[in-house]
Design a protein around this motif. Sequence first.
Motif, PDB file in Angstrom:
ATOM      1  N   TYR A 142       7.804   7.799  -6.871  1.00 53.65           N
ATOM      2  CA  TYR A 142       7.067   8.581  -7.862  1.00 53.65           C
ATOM      3  C   TYR A 142       7.775   8.606  -9.209  1.00 53.65           C
ATOM      4  CZ  TYR A 142      10.370  12.437  -7.124  1.00 53.65           C
ATOM      5  OH  TYR A 142      11.500  13.210  -7.063  1.00 53.65           O
ATOM      6  N   THR A 143       9.090   8.370  -9.233  1.00 53.17           N
ATOM      7  CA  THR A 143       9.797   8.340 -10.517  1.00 53.17           C
ATOM      8  C   THR A 143       9.600   7.018 -11.243  1.00 53.17           C
ATOM      9  OG1 THR A 143      11.808   7.565  -9.416  1.00 53.17           O
ATOM     10  CG2 THR A 143      11.556   9.952  -9.724  1.00 53.17           C
ATOM     11  N   ASP A 144       9.002   6.016 -10.554  1.00 54.70           N
ATOM     12  CA  ASP A 144       8.827   4.691 -11.149  1.00 54.70           C
ATOM     13  C   ASP A 144       7.440   4.500 -11.752  1.00 54.70           C
ATOM     14  OD1 ASP A 144      11.371   4.057 -10.098  1.00 54.70           O
ATOM     15  OD2 ASP A 144      10.468   3.549  -8.183  1.00 54.70           O
ATOM     16  N   ILE A 145       6.543   5.470 -11.569  1.00 52.42           N
ATOM     17  CA  ILE A 145       5.144   5.289 -11.946  1.00 52.42           C
ATOM     18  C   ILE A 145       4.731   6.370 -12.940  1.00 52.42           C
ATOM     19  CG2 ILE A 145       2.782   5.119 -11.077  1.00 52.42           C
ATOM     20  CD1 ILE A 145       4.097   4.533  -8.310  1.00 52.42           C
ATOM     21  N   SER A 146       4.049   5.959 -13.982  1.00 54.14           N
ATOM     22  CA  SER A 146       3.466   6.907 -14.930  1.00 54.14           C
ATOM     23  C   SER A 146       1.969   6.631 -15.010  1.00 54.14           C
ATOM     24  CB  SER A 146       4.120   6.764 -16.308  1.00 54.14           C
ATOM     25  OG  SER A 146       3.757   5.536 -16.909  1.00 54.14           O
ATOM     26  N   PHE A 147       1.293   7.305 -15.921  1.00 53.44           N
ATOM     27  CA  PHE A 147      -0.142   7.119 -16.031  1.00 53.44           C
ATOM     28  C   PHE A 147      -0.518   5.732 -16.533  1.00 53.44           C
ATOM     29  CE2 PHE A 147       0.019  11.707 -15.867  1.00 53.44           C
ATOM     30  CZ  PHE A 147      -1.080  11.998 -15.094  1.00 53.44           C
ATOM     31  N   ASN A 148       0.395   5.050 -17.208  1.00 54.62           N
ATOM     32  CA  ASN A 148       0.021   3.756 -17.780  1.00 54.62           C
ATOM     33  C   ASN A 148       1.044   2.651 -17.552  1.00 54.62           C
ATOM     34  OD1 ASN A 148       2.044   4.604 -19.469  1.00 54.62           O
ATOM     35  ND2 ASN A 148       0.715   4.973 -21.227  1.00 54.62           N
ATOM     36  N   SER A 149       2.049   2.872 -16.704  1.00 52.65           N
ATOM     37  CA  SER A 149       3.025   1.814 -16.465  1.00 52.65           C
ATOM     38  C   SER A 149       3.732   2.034 -15.137  1.00 52.65           C
ATOM     39  CB  SER A 149       4.062   1.749 -17.596  1.00 52.65           C
ATOM     40  OG  SER A 149       4.904   2.885 -17.571  1.00 52.65           O
ATOM     41  N   VAL A 150       4.297   0.946 -14.625  1.00 54.58           N
ATOM     42  CA  VAL A 150       5.132   1.012 -13.430  1.00 54.58           C
ATOM     43  C   VAL A 150       6.441   0.303 -13.748  1.00 54.58           C
ATOM     44  CG1 VAL A 150       4.067  -1.094 -12.501  1.00 54.58           C
ATOM     45  CG2 VAL A 150       5.320   0.427 -10.969  1.00 54.58           C
ATOM     46  N   ASP A 191      -3.482  -0.005 -15.244  1.00 56.25           N
ATOM     47  CA  ASP A 191      -4.708   0.766 -15.450  1.00 56.25           C
ATOM     48  C   ASP A 191      -5.013   1.556 -14.194  1.00 56.25           C
ATOM     49  OD1 ASP A 191      -5.145  -0.267 -18.027  1.00 56.25           O
ATOM     50  OD2 ASP A 191      -6.105  -2.063 -17.199  1.00 56.25           O
ATOM     51  N   ARG A 192      -5.633   2.707 -14.349  1.00 60.50           N
ATOM     52  CA  ARG A 192      -5.978   3.555 -13.210  1.00 60.50           C
ATOM     53  C   ARG A 192      -7.015   2.859 -12.325  1.00 60.50           C
ATOM     54  NH1 ARG A 192      -4.588   9.086 -13.849  1.00 60.50           N
ATOM     55  NH2 ARG A 192      -5.587   9.398 -11.837  1.00 60.50           N
ATOM     56  N   GLY A 193      -6.843   3.022 -11.017  1.00 59.81           N
ATOM     57  CA  GLY A 193      -7.803   2.521 -10.062  1.00 59.81           C
ATOM     58  C   GLY A 193      -7.718   1.036  -9.790  1.00 59.81           C
ATOM     59  N   VAL A 194      -6.713   0.351 -10.323  1.00 59.45           N
ATOM     60  CA  VAL A 194      -6.574  -1.093 -10.154  1.00 59.45           C
ATOM     61  C   VAL A 194      -5.375  -1.374  -9.244  1.00 59.45           C
ATOM     62  CG1 VAL A 194      -6.151  -3.291 -11.317  1.00 59.45           C
ATOM     63  CG2 VAL A 194      -7.597  -1.564 -12.411  1.00 59.45           C
ATOM     64  N   GLU A 195      -5.556  -2.322  -8.318  1.00 60.66           N
ATOM     65  CA  GLU A 195      -4.449  -2.704  -7.447  1.00 60.66           C
ATOM     66  C   GLU A 195      -3.666  -3.860  -8.071  1.00 60.66           C
ATOM     67  OE1 GLU A 195      -3.879  -3.273  -2.751  1.00 60.66           O
ATOM     68  OE2 GLU A 195      -4.925  -4.962  -3.697  1.00 60.66           O
ATOM     69  N   SER A 215       5.668  -9.401  -1.164  1.00 56.78           N
ATOM     70  CA  SER A 215       4.847  -8.794  -2.213  1.00 56.78           C
ATOM     71  C   SER A 215       4.778  -7.285  -2.022  1.00 56.78           C
ATOM     72  CB  SER A 215       3.448  -9.398  -2.180  1.00 56.78           C
ATOM     73  OG  SER A 215       2.638  -8.849  -3.196  1.00 56.78           O
ATOM     74  N   GLN A 216       4.867  -6.556  -3.128  1.00 54.03           N
ATOM     75  CA  GLN A 216       4.659  -5.112  -3.125  1.00 54.03           C
ATOM     76  C   GLN A 216       3.429  -4.806  -3.971  1.00 54.03           C
ATOM     77  OE1 GLN A 216       5.746  -2.857  -1.380  1.00 54.03           O
ATOM     78  NE2 GLN A 216       7.871  -3.184  -0.771  1.00 54.03           N
ATOM     79  N   CYS A 217       2.520  -4.012  -3.394  1.00 55.05           N
ATOM     80  CA  CYS A 217       1.268  -3.706  -4.069  1.00 55.05           C
ATOM     81  C   CYS A 217       1.201  -2.225  -4.426  1.00 55.05           C
ATOM     82  CB  CYS A 217       0.077  -4.084  -3.196  1.00 55.05           C
ATOM     83  SG  CYS A 217      -0.032  -5.867  -2.856  1.00 55.05           S
ATOM     84  N   LEU A 218       0.490  -1.950  -5.502  1.00 57.55           N
ATOM     85  CA  LEU A 218       0.381  -0.588  -6.011  1.00 57.55           C
ATOM     86  C   LEU A 218      -0.997  -0.395  -6.621  1.00 57.55           C
ATOM     87  CD1 LEU A 218       1.502   2.174  -7.144  1.00 57.55           C
ATOM     88  CD2 LEU A 218       2.143   0.861  -9.181  1.00 57.55           C
ATOM     89  N   THR A 219      -1.653   0.690  -6.243  1.00 56.22           N
ATOM     90  CA  THR A 219      -2.907   1.106  -6.876  1.00 56.22           C
ATOM     91  C   THR A 219      -2.638   2.392  -7.647  1.00 56.22           C
ATOM     92  OG1 THR A 219      -4.247   0.132  -5.126  1.00 56.22           O
ATOM     93  CG2 THR A 219      -5.303   1.758  -6.533  1.00 56.22           C
ATOM     94  N   ALA A 220      -2.878   2.353  -8.927  1.00 55.39           N
ATOM     95  CA  ALA A 220      -2.573   3.504  -9.783  1.00 55.39           C
ATOM     96  C   ALA A 220      -3.686   4.540  -9.653  1.00 55.39           C
ATOM     97  CB  ALA A 220      -2.419   3.053 -11.234  1.00 55.39           C
ATOM     98  N   GLU A 221      -3.578   5.395  -8.649  1.00 53.99           N
ATOM     99  CA  GLU A 221      -4.617   6.385  -8.391  1.00 53.99           C
ATOM    100  C   GLU A 221      -4.029   7.559  -7.625  1.00 53.99           C
ATOM    101  OE1 GLU A 221      -7.069   8.102  -9.350  1.00 53.99           O
ATOM    102  OE2 GLU A 221      -8.255   6.262  -9.576  1.00 53.99           O
ATOM    103  N   VAL A 222      -4.753   8.682  -7.673  1.00 51.68           N
ATOM    104  CA  VAL A 222      -4.346   9.870  -6.917  1.00 51.68           C
ATOM    105  C   VAL A 222      -4.470   9.581  -5.427  1.00 51.68           C
ATOM    106  CG1 VAL A 222      -4.977  11.437  -8.777  1.00 51.68           C
ATOM    107  CG2 VAL A 222      -6.690  10.815  -7.058  1.00 51.68           C
ATOM    108  N   PRO A 223      -3.878  10.415  -4.555  1.00 54.98           N
ATOM    109  CA  PRO A 223      -3.893  10.106  -3.119  1.00 54.98           C
ATOM    110  C   PRO A 223      -5.292  10.057  -2.526  1.00 54.98           C
ATOM    111  CG  PRO A 223      -2.264  11.799  -3.623  1.00 54.98           C
ATOM    112  CD  PRO A 223      -3.077  11.608  -4.854  1.00 54.98           C
ATOM    113  N   GLU A 224      -5.420   9.271  -1.469  1.00 53.28           N
ATOM    114  CA  GLU A 224      -6.664   9.259  -0.715  1.00 53.28           C
ATOM    115  C   GLU A 224      -6.806  10.555   0.085  1.00 53.28           C
ATOM    116  OE1 GLU A 224      -7.765   5.784   1.431  1.00 53.28           O
ATOM    117  OE2 GLU A 224      -6.465   4.489   0.235  1.00 53.28           O
ATOM    118  N   VAL A 225      -8.040  10.772   0.557  1.00 49.51           N
ATOM    119  CA  VAL A 225      -8.334  12.005   1.295  1.00 49.51           C
ATOM    120  C   VAL A 225      -7.644  11.955   2.657  1.00 49.51           C
ATOM    121  CG1 VAL A 225     -10.159  13.381   2.340  1.00 49.51           C
ATOM    122  CG2 VAL A 225     -10.534  12.289   0.125  1.00 49.51           C
ATOM    123  N   PRO A 226      -6.868  12.981   3.001  1.00 46.32           N
ATOM    124  CA  PRO A 226      -6.222  12.992   4.317  1.00 46.32           C
ATOM    125  C   PRO A 226      -7.155  13.514   5.403  1.00 46.32           C
ATOM    126  CG  PRO A 226      -5.565  14.923   3.090  1.00 46.32           C
ATOM    127  CD  PRO A 226      -6.480  14.128   2.175  1.00 46.32           C
TER     128      PRO A 226
END
Length: 352
Positions: A142-150, A191-195, A215-226
Amino acid sequence: TPSLLKMIFLIVFSLSLAIAHSQTLGFSCTSSTRFCPNVPSEITCDTTTPATTWDLSGNIDDEITFGGQDPVGTNETSDVNDDFTAIKTDNTSSILKFTSQIEFNNSLTVKCTELVSGDSNSCIIMIYDAPSTSPTIPIPGYTDISFNSVTLSWNPSTEQCIDHYNITITRNNMSLADEMSDTTSYVYPIDRGVEYCFTVFVVDIANRRGPDSMSQCLTAEVPEVPVIIPQPTNYPDDPDNLDDPVDVFIDIEQPDSSRPEVLKYIVIHDVNVSITPNTITFSSPTTTTTLTGAIRGSVYTIQVQPSNTLGTGNITSATVAVPSVEPPPIMTSMSSSMTITMSTSTASGIYK
């Protein structure tokens, strides 16, 4: 007498020559020496007399000889050929300078000889192999990700002669870019919502590449529904005692996802509303909590909202009917004596 003194002098002089000639040459290249390709390199040779010969044999055959009684510090220089230059740094030492090349590897022998004693040392030029290991990319925290960058980081390579790292980036499974980094981290806009998926490999100074990292993948989005799994528990030992309250154990199951990790869960409930607050917040990786004071025969609504560094996700609701008597243990499914209804609502606002 003069004859005795002359004899002593000759004995001492002979011993000195023998000791000098028996000394091992100071030679900086050994069987374990490796050179990086395409970089300036050198081998030193320390002798006891000025007369020294450098020999090259293999795919290059050449020789250069330093002779005479030149004074210390003359820095006499002679080109062995276009690739090698021999420099006498003082009266008894010299350096062979060259640019190491891949074609020299295991095919060229360098030899330094002291002409007076005949002592010599040699080595075969060995070049480091191409990189054979891949970097390891930790899952972005979580310290590596912001709203517009990783900020992507990886372990430093233990390989020799590394020039840079290459980062391959895909966006929604489509090739996006190849970037270079001289360090072990890289900041990339998202960008938000993009993997996005990232792969890293090392490149050495001869432009030889190593294997790809995982490969490490990241989707910039809030958590999925638990998923919420509530379970009434801690019933009294006396089955006829229906007045004592029981607990509701909550287990939260978060789906696997490439979204940033969940930082905390917010639980909103109406179990024993006389106890305030009826909102509980606890940090991940904890995914369970116990609500006390549930009245048997009652129906409660429990809501859970996950949160990560980009905000809060949707709220999940579960309705649980607490039986008057303790239900049988859960094996593979919920007891028929309980009623659980799941629903999802959209969260508003951003958690910070």
